[in-house]
Design an enzyme around this catalytic site. Structure first.
Site, short mmCIF file in Angstrom:
data_model
loop_
_atom_site.label_atom_id
_atom_site.label_comp_id
_atom_site.label_asym_id
_atom_site.label_seq_id
_atom_site.Cartn_x
_atom_site.Cartn_y
_atom_site.Cartn_z
N ARG A 63 0.93 -1.26 0.04
CA ARG A 63 0.03 0.03 0.18
C ARG A 63 0.96 1.37 0.01
NH1 ARG A 63 -4.36 -1.57 4.24
NH2 ARG A 63 -5.54 -3.34 2.65
N ARG A 101 -3.70 5.89 1.09
CA ARG A 101 -4.25 7.52 1.53
C ARG A 101 -3.38 8.11 2.50
NH1 ARG A 101 -9.73 4.57 3.35
NH2 ARG A 101 -8.34 2.94 3.66
N ARG A 130 -7.47 10.87 -6.17
CA ARG A 130 -8.29 10.02 -5.91
C ARG A 130 -9.93 10.66 -5.74
NH1 ARG A 130 -10.84 6.79 -6.25
NH2 ARG A 130 -11.09 5.61 -4.23
N ASP A 163 -6.42 -3.57 -7.43
CA ASP A 163 -7.06 -4.33 -6.36
C ASP A 163 -7.27 -5.77 -6.55
OD1 ASP A 163 -9.57 -4.97 -4.38
OD2 ASP A 163 -8.63 -3.26 -3.86
N TYR A 189 -14.16 -13.44 -0.09
CA TYR A 189 -14.70 -12.35 -0.06
C TYR A 189 -15.92 -12.48 -0.92
CZ TYR A 189 -11.30 -8.57 1.23
OH TYR A 189 -10.51 -7.77 1.82
#
Length: 366
Positions: free
Chosen positions: A39, A43, A52, A88, A166
């Site tokens: 990552r 963010r 973004r 992703d 998931y």
């Protein structure tokens, strides 16, 4: 000057200037220990948040230009030794025909998850990977050109069990009880054929320009050793074996990393699974990881991301201890998980610098 069209073709890439990461992956000598962060395009960077802002997450994933920009941002700030393409793991369930949305404050959400084995019939039996995931390949090719040979570019995928969990759970979960209930109730329907799609997806990434591949088994830790051996390990091995065999035909050699989070019970098995590198989370002691993997693989990891909340001198100390534990050969420094959004970029810089400084000194002393 290259014309725009040339950025689209996966050839004539700029020459690689820093291959430290690739050499470490293969267990060769390096001048310093390479470092990157899961990552690292995330963010915690204000420029990432700005790029973004107001855009749908998966729309961003489908824009090669946006993925390229986000992948390159951390490299402008820090001397990382590798970049990982911004994407992703859930683009694969999307390619299989499942609806996945990124919901603010909640994370990835499947409005219509798999509930019973008959739901598997909803999945596309033969995925045209080029058609469904070509946007990832385009992002990789564009980024390989724009990175200008600064560092290698890593491609990645989620592993079958993590993706399946998931798809059944419908999103993130603490217990993953829906996905595990499926394993216990429908073991015969638990060997979903995600492997074929994943193998093709990884090969497509290499053809597009990826110089290394990481397979994320992020949900390994919710399985016990028995289920891991049944529902995770065979697929992890099969994926690496099939990718390697196919690449051998064209004389390509692309290092592969397996990161099975919290699968500390599986270290020995993972080190004999056709991957050059085993990624570790922070719950594993570096020295014991070296012993248990017996020098068969390079290791990647594994500083607790939360150590980045500490003052810089303490980060430096933590890094030094980690390097002493792993040793400097066959080692790629990383965190034991991804960077969190509220982390200070300055401290990420301190982490990278500490890895480079301490490892250079240690290698000189050998």
């Amino acid at each position: 000057k290259m014309s725009k069209d040339e950025f689209i073709l996966p050839k004539n890439f700029p020459k690689l200037k820093n291959d430290t990461f690739l050499r470490a992956a293969r267990g060769e000598e390096t001048e310093h220990v390479p470092v990157w962060c899961m990552r690292q395009a995330g963010r915690y960077l204000p420029e990432f948040r700005e790029s973004r802002a107001g855009k749908d997450f998966f729309d961003t994933c489908r824009s090669p230009e946006a993925c390229c920009e986000l992948t390159l941002q951390p490299l402008r700030r820090f001397p990382f030794d590798a970049a990982i393409i911004f994407s992703d793991i859930l683009v694969v369930p999307q390619a299989l025909g499942m609806d996945v949305q990124m919901v603010a404050g909640k994370g990835p959400t499947f409005p219509d998850p798999l509930k019973e084995p008959e739901d598997l019939q909803r999945l596309c039996p033969k995925v045209d990977v080029e058609k469904e995931l070509g946007y990832v390949f385009k992002a990789i090719t564009l980024t390989r050109h724009k990175i200008e040979g600064k560092v290698p570019l890593i491609g990645f995928t989620g592993a079958p069990w993590t993706l399946m969990s998931y798809m059944i759970e419908g999103g993130g979960s603490n217990t993953h009880s829906k996905a595990k209930r499926w394993l216990y109730r429908h073991p015969e329907a638990s060997h979903i054929m995600l492997t074929d799609v994943i193998v093709e997806y990884l090969l497509g990434q290499v053809a597009a320009g990826a110089q290394a591949l990481q397979v994320f088994e992020s949900h390994a830790g919710i399985l016990g050793p028995v289920q891991f051996k049944d529902f995770s390990l065979p697929y992890l091995r099969d994926i690496a074996k099939r990718v390697k065999e196919k690449l051998k035909e064209t004389g390509q050699d692309v290092p592969m990393i397996v990161f099975a989070k919290d699968a500390h019970y599986g270290l020995e098995d993972l080190s004999q699974s056709h991957y050059e590198v085993v990624g570790l989370d922070w719950t594993i002691d570096p020295r014991s990881a070296r012993e248990r993997t017996g020098g068969k693989v390079s290791l990647q990891g594994n500083m607790d991301p939360c150590a980045l909340y500490a003052p810089k001198d303490r980060i430096s100390e933590t890094v030094q201890n980690m390097l002493e534990g792993f040793g400097t050969r066959g080692y790629i420094a990383n965190l034991g998980h991804g960077l969190y959004p509220d982390m200070d970029p300055e401290n990420v810089g301190a982490f990278v610098e500490a890895v480079h400084q301490h490892s250079k000194r240690m290698i000189k002393q050998i």
